[in-house]
Motif scaffolding. Sequence first.
Motif, PDB file in Angstrom:
ATOM      1  N   LYS A  15       0.848  -1.195   0.000  1.00  0.00           N
ATOM      2  CA  LYS A  15       0.000   0.000   0.000  1.00  0.00           C
ATOM      3  C   LYS A  15       0.882   1.242   0.000  1.00  0.00           C
ATOM      4  O   LYS A  15       1.786   1.395   0.820  1.00  0.00           O
ATOM      5  N   VAL A  16       0.604   2.161  -0.917  1.00  0.00           N
ATOM      6  CA  VAL A  16       1.400   3.385  -1.031  1.00  0.00           C
ATOM      7  C   VAL A  16       0.860   4.408  -0.045  1.00  0.00           C
ATOM      8  O   VAL A  16      -0.296   4.817  -0.124  1.00  0.00           O
ATOM      9  N   LEU A  17       1.713   4.833   0.874  1.00  0.00           N
ATOM     10  CA  LEU A  17       1.302   5.827   1.867  1.00  0.00           C
ATOM     11  C   LEU A  17       1.745   7.238   1.495  1.00  0.00           C
ATOM     12  O   LEU A  17       1.159   8.221   1.969  1.00  0.00           O
ATOM     13  N   TYR A  18       2.772   7.355   0.669  1.00  0.00           N
ATOM     14  CA  TYR A  18       3.240   8.658   0.176  1.00  0.00           C
ATOM     15  C   TYR A  18       3.221   8.604  -1.350  1.00  0.00           C
ATOM     16  O   TYR A  18       4.213   8.233  -1.987  1.00  0.00           O
ATOM     17  N   PRO A  19       2.102   8.952  -1.976  1.00  0.00           N
ATOM     18  CA  PRO A  19       1.987   8.836  -3.435  1.00  0.00           C
ATOM     19  C   PRO A  19       3.040   9.622  -4.206  1.00  0.00           C
ATOM     20  O   PRO A  19       3.477   9.188  -5.274  1.00  0.00           O
ATOM     21  N   THR A  49       0.719   9.438  21.561  1.00  0.00           N
ATOM     22  CA  THR A  49      -0.441   9.753  20.733  1.00  0.00           C
ATOM     23  C   THR A  49      -0.046   9.502  19.290  1.00  0.00           C
ATOM     24  O   THR A  49       1.033   9.920  18.851  1.00  0.00           O
ATOM     25  N   ARG A  50      -0.904   8.801  18.564  1.00  0.00           N
ATOM     26  CA  ARG A  50      -0.599   8.453  17.174  1.00  0.00           C
ATOM     27  C   ARG A  50      -1.445   9.272  16.222  1.00  0.00           C
ATOM     28  O   ARG A  50      -2.632   9.513  16.474  1.00  0.00           O
ATOM     29  N   LYS A  51      -0.848   9.697  15.117  1.00  0.00           N
ATOM     30  CA  LYS A  51      -1.616  10.319  14.047  1.00  0.00           C
ATOM     31  C   LYS A  51      -1.542   9.375  12.853  1.00  0.00           C
ATOM     32  O   LYS A  51      -0.455   9.095  12.335  1.00  0.00           O
ATOM     33  N   ARG A  52      -2.709   8.867  12.444  1.00  0.00           N
ATOM     34  CA  ARG A  52      -2.758   7.776  11.485  1.00  0.00           C
ATOM     35  C   ARG A  52      -3.310   8.231  10.140  1.00  0.00           C
ATOM     36  O   ARG A  52      -4.236   9.032  10.067  1.00  0.00           O
ATOM     37  N   TRP A  53      -2.702   7.681   9.088  1.00  0.00           N
ATOM     38  CA  TRP A  53      -3.147   7.891   7.713  1.00  0.00           C
ATOM     39  C   TRP A  53      -3.385   6.511   7.089  1.00  0.00           C
ATOM     40  O   TRP A  53      -2.541   5.995   6.352  1.00  0.00           O
ATOM     41  N   PRO A  54      -4.496   5.862   7.387  1.00  0.00           N
ATOM     42  CA  PRO A  54      -4.701   4.481   6.916  1.00  0.00           C
ATOM     43  C   PRO A  54      -4.628   4.328   5.405  1.00  0.00           C
ATOM     44  O   PRO A  54      -4.249   3.270   4.900  1.00  0.00           O
ATOM     45  N   ALA A 102       3.968   1.218  13.177  1.00  0.00           N
ATOM     46  CA  ALA A 102       4.028   1.271  11.714  1.00  0.00           C
ATOM     47  C   ALA A 102       2.919   0.435  11.088  1.00  0.00           C
ATOM     48  O   ALA A 102       2.324   0.826  10.074  1.00  0.00           O
ATOM     49  N   GLN A 103       2.648  -0.722  11.665  1.00  0.00           N
ATOM     50  CA  GLN A 103       1.584  -1.577  11.145  1.00  0.00           C
ATOM     51  C   GLN A 103       0.236  -0.862  11.201  1.00  0.00           C
ATOM     52  O   GLN A 103      -0.640  -1.097  10.363  1.00  0.00           O
ATOM     53  N   GLN A 104       0.056   0.046  12.142  1.00  0.00           N
ATOM     54  CA  GLN A 104      -1.183   0.814  12.273  1.00  0.00           C
ATOM     55  C   GLN A 104      -1.248   1.973  11.276  1.00  0.00           C
ATOM     56  O   GLN A 104      -2.225   2.719  11.253  1.00  0.00           O
ATOM     57  N   ALA A 105      -0.193   2.131  10.440  1.00  0.00           N
ATOM     58  CA  ALA A 105      -0.076   3.294   9.545  1.00  0.00           C
ATOM     59  C   ALA A 105      -0.127   4.587  10.343  1.00  0.00           C
ATOM     60  O   ALA A 105      -0.631   5.615   9.879  1.00  0.00           O
ATOM     61  N   ALA A 106       0.403   4.526  11.572  1.00  0.00           N
ATOM     62  CA  ALA A 106       0.532   5.725  12.401  1.00  0.00           C
ATOM     63  C   ALA A 106       1.858   6.371  12.031  1.00  0.00           C
ATOM     64  O   ALA A 106       2.898   6.092  12.624  1.00  0.00           O
TER      65      ALA A 106
END
Length: 755
Positions: A15-19, A49-54, A102-106
């Motif tokens: 999965k691409v998180l940074y296009p 505290t996590r900031k997530r971008w699923p 990282a697995q949480q896409a946090a």
Amino acid sequence: MVDRYDRVKLTNPDKVLYPATGTTKAEVFEYYVDVAQAMLPHIAGRAVTRKRWPNGVEESSFFEKQLASSAPDWLDRGTIKHKSGTTTYPLIDTVEGLAWIAQQAALEVHVPQWRFVDGDPGPATRIVFDLDPGDGVTFRQLCEVAHEVRGLITDIGLTTFPLTSGSKGLHLYVPLEEPISSRGASVLAKRVAQQLEQIMPKRVTATMTKSLREGKVFLDWSQNNGNKTTIAPYSLRGREHPTVAAPRTWDEIEDPDLRHLTFDEVLDRLERDGDLLAALDPPLPATDKLTRYRSMRDRTKTPEPVPAEPPETGANDKFVIQEHHARRLHYDFRLERDGVLVSWAVPKNLPDSPSENHLAVHTEDHPMDYIDFAGEIPKGEYGGGEVYIWDTGTYETEKFHDNPPDGPAKGGEVIVTLHGEKVEGRYALIQTDGKNWLAHRMKDQPKPTAGDLAPMLSTEGSVQKLKKSQWAFEGKWDGYRVLVEADHGRLTVRSRRGRDVTGEYPQFEAVAADLADHHVVLDGEAVALDESGVPSFGEMQNRARSTRVEFWAFDILFLDGRSLTKAKYTDRRKLLEALAEGGGLIVPDPLDGDGPEALELARSKRWEGVVAKKRDSTYQPGRRSSAWIKDKIWNTQEVVIGGWRQGEGGRTSGIGALLLGVPDGDGLQFVGRVGTGFTDKALASLKKTLEPLHTDESPFATELPKQDAKGVTYVRPELVGEVRYSERTSDGRLRQASWRGLRDDKTPDEVRWEG
């Protein structure tokens, strides 16, 4: 690609998180695992505290404070009580924890400047300033303000560490020699900000009002409030590119070309420079195999040994069974392994018969001092109750594939032979489900000896196209193949055909003495070295008088109760090299490179050739296998002696040449004469050996050519020798043959064409 770290399995790795850069979730996962050693000291013990971008940085994101009920049990937690309720945060102090992040896409990790102390929020251990540029402020101006802040902090006797935030501004961290309250930290930071605002009123503001920030640097001191967080050092940012809150040097802050760094640049810098923030926070306590054991015990309340030092590896041969009267009676079975006692709780003790199996629950590793522990663990403490030593002794390992009791790995299997006062025999522990294993009494196996085994044989071939990725390369030496058994100091040497030749090799007694702690069967070559240290077949012929006869081991078939013939070559080789580390046993190094390079190296050492062995091959006793390929540099051929001719000139009183044959389906085929390679002493010895074999009939299948039959004395075809030659002619004759010696380890029916 990394797809797992301990108990954390990566999902959707592609999965691409940074296009904008094509950066995938797998790369983010790998970054956090790789950066953990540097990052963890700066976030450990702090509420995360996590900031997530699923779905990646171009999609929506959200902050997450409360730890979900589905979070893994092994994560440490910290709870903060509010007027409206409580919030439970994850505490990340392990690589595994960062992998879970990282697995949480946090992508972003935010932490306060305080740590939990005894379960409650503690005082601030550091101060942070966030330098936020207003409209029209350049990065250069931002850096100039950072230097001014550093000057004010230095004036009060403290140190400042700069970071490029990975977003717009800079962060400055100030470690506190003595922790102070979060309120006190906020007051101190505010005073510094206000002082700088007075010094540089046109360039700095300490006020949060956005309308006052244009053209100025907002020196944000408010993140020292106990209820606020800051992006953690080394955290990724959820920006267009995968930038990082990256530690910098003050020399870099003066660089007019300063910019934010991406994650791959940060890893390169870490490898080169280490953690530039190492002095900001104390290092984490080193973890070892007893970390979990220590965390479950209070040394002030239990008589159990709780060593502070990391474990040291011992002999891996001790065991203990302890009778444990805890809440329920059970038996603790412990095996020494790599400095700790690997442990199972066995409710019904080990089974007495192969017909029954008992449950064994894998528990945490225990310290070696526990092998002598007997006493009472106080009620209320972990494992409270009386502990007695039920049996103790030594063991031999046949297989030791252990999996941690709280891990996801499957397929664990341990097979050992116990030698105790009450327990004697082979036992298997087999993992069935997580921490649950099965204890099984196995049928005892007879121990093999060198006499029960025959050497694995190689196939003639070329190594020119063989690659080191699949093949290992060893030298082929001029010597005799032997199997050596060393049984706790007692030596047995057998030839390739199984004949006991122990008496012919008194030099090998030292090998058995050096391996006196083991019962081992080794495969290798008996070699006699010439003056330059090269194995010489000629010297081997006179080994009774040679001063340099050695055993060169290249394989191991059996070790301390375990047959290794089913093990892969690479595993056998590791065991063999481990045995050699103690000294005494000679294990020549493998040859570097692919086949051609290995052959060239063997040529430079004047060896007979190269043997290539498949890295994943098993040992096949007595079989000729294509998993082993021998490639001789010099052409050699085993031959049967069929007669001899009288010598001329200086050899008139002895043998001038031998007549040679190689048997095939039609009998002994004549392959030529050999008249070179002898010493006078060897010729005299040969004549004496051949005299009792005299016969009037030719042993060869066809009539000899007249020039070869002239003056021949025939002998019965019972002796085998070896010659070296340049090539084989079309009519089966050996050109430029040179005698190498008798092969009294071979019989005529074993001789065949070798090329």
